[in-house]
Design a protein around this motif. Sequence first.
Motif, PDB file in Angstrom:
ATOM      1  N   VAL A 102      16.391  -7.404  13.944  1.00 51.90           N
ATOM      2  CA  VAL A 102      16.680  -8.822  14.139  1.00 51.90           C
ATOM      3  C   VAL A 102      17.972  -9.213  13.429  1.00 51.90           C
ATOM      4  CG1 VAL A 102      15.856 -11.178  13.703  1.00 51.90           C
ATOM      5  CG2 VAL A 102      14.269  -9.423  14.481  1.00 51.90           C
ATOM      6  N   ARG A 156      21.069  -7.970  15.245  1.00 48.49           N
ATOM      7  CA  ARG A 156      21.342  -8.756  16.450  1.00 48.49           C
ATOM      8  C   ARG A 156      21.944 -10.111  16.097  1.00 48.49           C
ATOM      9  NH1 ARG A 156      16.451  -6.297  17.927  1.00 48.49           N
ATOM     10  NH2 ARG A 156      15.244  -8.190  17.568  1.00 48.49           N
ATOM     11  N   LEU A 157      21.465 -10.728  15.019  1.00 46.37           N
ATOM     12  CA  LEU A 157      22.032 -12.011  14.593  1.00 46.37           C
ATOM     13  C   LEU A 157      23.489 -11.865  14.171  1.00 46.37           C
ATOM     14  CD1 LEU A 157      19.071 -13.512  12.543  1.00 46.37           C
ATOM     15  CD2 LEU A 157      20.044 -14.439  14.641  1.00 46.37           C
ATOM     16  N   SER A 205      25.630 -11.284  17.233  1.00 47.90           N
ATOM     17  CA  SER A 205      25.810 -12.532  17.982  1.00 47.90           C
ATOM     18  C   SER A 205      26.844 -13.430  17.310  1.00 47.90           C
ATOM     19  CB  SER A 205      24.486 -13.280  18.111  1.00 47.90           C
ATOM     20  OG  SER A 205      23.612 -12.588  18.942  1.00 47.90           O
TER      21      SER A 205
END
Length: 92
Positions: free
Chosen positions: A7, A10-11, A14
């Motif tokens: 997670v 991915r953050l 992004s």
Amino acid sequence: MQWGGGVGSRLVRSAEDLMRSRGATTMQLEVLVPKGWSHPAKDRLRDWYTRLGYRVVGSAPLDQVAAHLAPQLATSCELLIFHKQLAEVPQT
């Protein structure tokens, strides 16, 4: 706290993509760490950012950056400043 689920990666990816789309060429992260001793979770975070391609470019005592916050902490801290190149810097 759970580590290793992807997670966080991915953050970060992004956020990097968003900044690239806005024309940024460098991403900066700052991590609050204790001065004079090592905290295992902060060491792990530093290692993780390094694996993501970030490099420590400097540090700053918290009392110089955000003096109003320093008295609220249990120990003296500093900010580690990380940079990662997102794109080539245009030549002028």
